[in-house]
Design a protein around this motif. Structure first.
Motif, PDB file in Angstrom:
ATOM      1  N   THR A 378       0.833  -1.198   0.000  1.00  0.00           N
ATOM      2  CA  THR A 378       0.000   0.000   0.000  1.00  0.00           C
ATOM      3  C   THR A 378       0.872   1.254   0.000  1.00  0.00           C
ATOM      4  N   GLN A 379       0.278   2.369  -0.384  1.00  0.00           N
ATOM      5  CA  GLN A 379       1.009   3.630  -0.357  1.00  0.00           C
ATOM      6  C   GLN A 379       1.410   3.987   1.068  1.00  0.00           C
ATOM      7  N   GLU A 380       0.527   3.684   2.020  1.00  0.00           N
ATOM      8  CA  GLU A 380       0.852   3.951   3.425  1.00  0.00           C
ATOM      9  C   GLU A 380       2.122   3.211   3.831  1.00  0.00           C
ATOM     10  N   TYR A 381       2.252   1.984   3.365  1.00  0.00           N
ATOM     11  CA  TYR A 381       3.436   1.200   3.706  1.00  0.00           C
ATOM     12  C   TYR A 381       4.682   1.750   3.020  1.00  0.00           C
ATOM     13  N   ILE A 382       4.580   2.043   1.748  1.00  0.00           N
ATOM     14  CA  ILE A 382       5.740   2.563   1.018  1.00  0.00           C
ATOM     15  C   ILE A 382       6.263   3.839   1.673  1.00  0.00           C
ATOM     16  N   GLU A 383       5.358   4.664   2.168  1.00  0.00           N
ATOM     17  CA  GLU A 383       5.786   5.920   2.791  1.00  0.00           C
ATOM     18  C   GLU A 383       6.393   5.723   4.177  1.00  0.00           C
ATOM     19  N   MET A 384       6.294   4.508   4.740  1.00  0.00           N
ATOM     20  CA  MET A 384       6.976   4.229   6.007  1.00  0.00           C
ATOM     21  C   MET A 384       8.484   4.143   5.817  1.00  0.00           C
ATOM     22  N   PHE A 385       8.924   3.787   4.614  1.00  0.00           N
ATOM     23  CA  PHE A 385      10.360   3.633   4.356  1.00  0.00           C
ATOM     24  C   PHE A 385      10.999   5.006   4.191  1.00  0.00           C
ATOM     25  N   PRO A 386      12.029   5.302   4.972  1.00  0.00           N
ATOM     26  CA  PRO A 386      12.666   6.630   4.897  1.00  0.00           C
ATOM     27  C   PRO A 386      13.514   6.794   3.648  1.00  0.00           C
TER      28      PRO A 386
END
Length: 680
Positions: A378-386
């Motif tokens: 998900t986009q939410e998950y991808i944005e967790m990666f710094p």
């Protein structure tokens, strides 16, 4: 009414156990039956021969929980059935788009009930079709009868008994996370007893039983700390002392968390439960966090003393070095980061690794695949990666700074060279091992992690994603594709395994325990930073100066949970992290994908194009002034809400009944004391 043991643990003949061992292909099914006259094998025969006994142990290993579905079956254990779906698709990190799975139809659709079908299947972890009780019974048979085995050393007998204890504790732990308190079985039973008193027990009793098994195995020291040298090839995958101590940490982490350990039960205000203690400690018990911290202290003390296990150190300071360190940490059988792993086969043939065959296939671009494996990040998950330096990824900030084009890779357009040159991977290296992202290179070298070859085209109309992101369907439905445990075409014909417990998990669990017990936040951060450092990320405090992490408990815990999500994809962790912390706010939050649109220069303006590039433009004799000559590097981006498989939680809220699973109503109605979970 007393429990008829046949309904919960069965009286299957010992000869029906086991198909494949954790390390070797064995003959224990029909082939094993050939060893005995009359076509049957009794327990007496099994324990009259050391090899038969070892095969019996191997058969229990073969039915351990394995998180990667590999085939189509109605048989136990159901964790192997891809029609069921994975727990990872219930969290906020992945969403599955295959509508014939239990996850899609019964969880996303909200139609799950306590009913089961004729194959004993109902929910995602079926109580009577996961080999829970068969494994427990088989472990007790080993423990009770091991001393009858001739020509086997006392040391081996002691080791096998403690392996059985670990196998039993692991079986209980997996079921505990789904159901809460469970019946406690303390002997094998013969099936001839007249009655049995095995009601559902409290959370506290269930936790204490698991700890009793593990503490006994730990104290006995019959298990090796690790398998090394020549033993590693044949014995890796067996439970070890390190695995037992780590599993104890995981049991206590789940027990200490607010799901069960809070001032009121999770269902307070909406439901009641006939026996609250089956799903609640009866109040908040801070001492559980202290026990967890002590268990972590003990593990790391032993690790410093015994050695072997360590976080993989990158060979250099490039993105490829960091990515490779992360990869070999979880994918290689002899990795010093793996505390316990589970196998489905020791055969290197790709045909025996269904997760790879259907999830990626043998082509370098993964095109020979199947929607049954459409677990899309998900986009939410991808944005967790710094970002690659460890600083947080912030969409709005990146958009304002004009960095979205380079949110995955950055390269140079060099005159005469069609593909981008001098590629730099701009995000956390773990992202590229977890998901296919736009622009990253497809071919990844097995030996050093260096990527080359074609670019992944995940824009709308791109060579790989095609129209998937636009139609919100298929393996690129969110604009991303899962990659963990697949790696890429280099994984073809490699040995399959799934890691039940990783060293990084225990590092992050220790950090969590330190914070929850009021310890030094700086010390907790050191453990998190050790996990980050092996992939080249700077420290948490340096990268998050606005979060006051050395004193703000809520912010630091949030960072620990985010790190767990980034590091432990498909480790069966993120969903349960949300469950144990009762994060209804995140579970009921609608999830998103990303539509990327390729931009092509038309005169003085940029216009969207849904054309492929590599297949249509690369090495096709285009002139350098053709707008399609150079690899695309400028895009439009649209974050969109997922509509295919829209979860009932997103529109109706997260009903607290979903924190635990329903027991089969047919089992509850047998009136042996199996108390149904709240709301079911």
């Amino acid at each position: 009414m007393k429990l008829n043991i046949k309904y919960i643990i069965g009286v299957a003949a010992v000869a029906t156990l086991g198909m494949v061992s954790c390390t070797d292909e064995i003959k224990f099914g029909n082939s094993f039956l050939e060893k005995a006259p009359g076509g049957t094998v009794t327990a007496d025969e099994v324990f009259s021969n050391p090899e038969y006994t070892r095969n019996f142990l191997a058969s229990i290993y073969a039915t351990q929980y394995y998180n990667l579905p590999t085939n189509s079956t109605n048989a136990a254990p159901q964790c192997q059935n891809y029609w069921k779906g994975m727990p990872d698709a219930l969290g906020d990190d992945f969403h599955i788009f295959f509508n014939n799975t239990t996850v899609f139809s019964k969880y996303y659709g909200g139609s799950l009930t306590s009913a089961i079908d004729g194959n004993k299947n109902g929910n995602i972890y079926p109580y009577t079709n996961e080999f829970i009780w068969e494994n427990v019974r088989h472990c007790w048979i080993l423990i009770e009868r091991i001393n009858e085995v001739p020509d086997m050393s006392d040391a081996e007998k002691a080791r096998i008994v403690d392996e059985a204890r670990c196998l039993m504790a692991y079986t209980y732990f997996i079921a505990f996370r789904w159901y809460g308190g469970l019946p406690i079985i303390r002997q094998s039973f013969t099936g001839a007893e007249s009655s049995y008193d095995l009601p559902r027990r409290s959370v506290e009793s269930t936790v204490n039983f698991m700890l009793e098994l593990l503490d006994t195995a730990i104290a006995n020291k019959a298990l090796p700390w690790a398998y090394t040298g020549s033993e590693a090839q044949s014995e890796t995958g067996h439970w070890t002392l390190a695995g037992a101590m780590a599993l104890k940490c995981k049991v206590l982490a789940f027990a200490a968390s607010p799901l069960f350990n809070d001032s009121q039960p999770y269902y307070q205000g909406k439901y009641t439960l006939a026996a609250d203690t089956c799903a609640w400690y009866g109040g908040s018990k801070p001492e559980l966090w202290t026990k967890l911290k002590t268990a972590c202290d003990d593990f790391f003390t032993q690790m410093r003393s015994q050695g072997h296990y360590q976080l993989i150190k990158p060979a250099g300071n490039t993105q490829e070095d960091y990515r490779y360190a992360y990869r070999i940490g979880y994918i290689m059988e002899n990795s010093t980061e793996i505390l316990h792993s589970v196998r489905r086969s020791r055969n290197a043939s790709g045909n025996d690794y269904g997760w790879f065959n259907l999830g990626f296939g043998t082509e370098v671009d993964g095109s020979k695949t199947n929607d049954r494996y459409s677990y899309c990040p998900t986009q939410e998950y991808i944005e967790m990666f710094p970002w690659a330096d460890g600083s947080p990824f912030d969409w709005e900030k990146a958009e304002k700074e004009g960095r979205l084009d380079n949110m995955f890779i950055q390269g140079d357009t060099v005159k005469g060279k069609q593909q981008l040159q001098n590629i730099r991977y701009t995000r956390d290296p773990r992202l590229y091992e977890t998901a296919v992202v736009n622009g990253a290179r497809q071919a990844v070298n097995w030996g050093d992690g260096r990527a080359s070859g074609n670019n992944w085209e995940t824009w709308v109309g791109g060579t790989n994603a095609k129209q998937n992101p636009k139609t919100n369907s298929g393996i690129y439905a969110t604009g991303y594709r899962m990659l963990k445990y697949l790696v890429g075409s280099v994984m073809n014909r490699k040995f399959p395994q799934w890691n039940a417990i990783m060293l990084s998990d225990i590092y992050l669990t220790y950090a969590e325990a330190i914070v929850q017990t009021g310890g030094s936040f700086t010390e907790a951060i050191d453990y998190v930073d050790a996990v980050r450092a092996r992939v080249g990320l700077k420290g948490l405090v340096e990268c998050n100066p606005d979060k006051d992490l050395t004193s703000n408990k809520e912010n630091l815990l949030a960072e620990i949970m985010r790190e767990r999500a980034c590091d432990l994809a498909f480790q069966n962790e993120r969903y349960f992290d949300l469950i144990r912390y009762k994060r209804a706010d995140l579970l009921e939050r609608p999830l998103h994908g990303l539509r990327i649109y390729r931009l092509v220069k038309s005169g003085n303006t940029w216009v969207r194009s849904e054309d492929q590039w590599y297949n249509k433009s690369f090495n096709k004799g285009l002139a350098e002034d053709d707008p399609n000559f150079y690899e695309p590097s400028h895009f439009d981006f649209e974050r969109f809400q997922i509509t295919t498989g829209s979860r009932t939680w997103w529109s109706g809220g997260f009903d607290p009944k979903w924190y635990l699973q329903p027991f089969p109503i047919t089992e509850v109605n047998k009136n042996y004391g199996l108390v149904q979970n709240a709301g079911w």
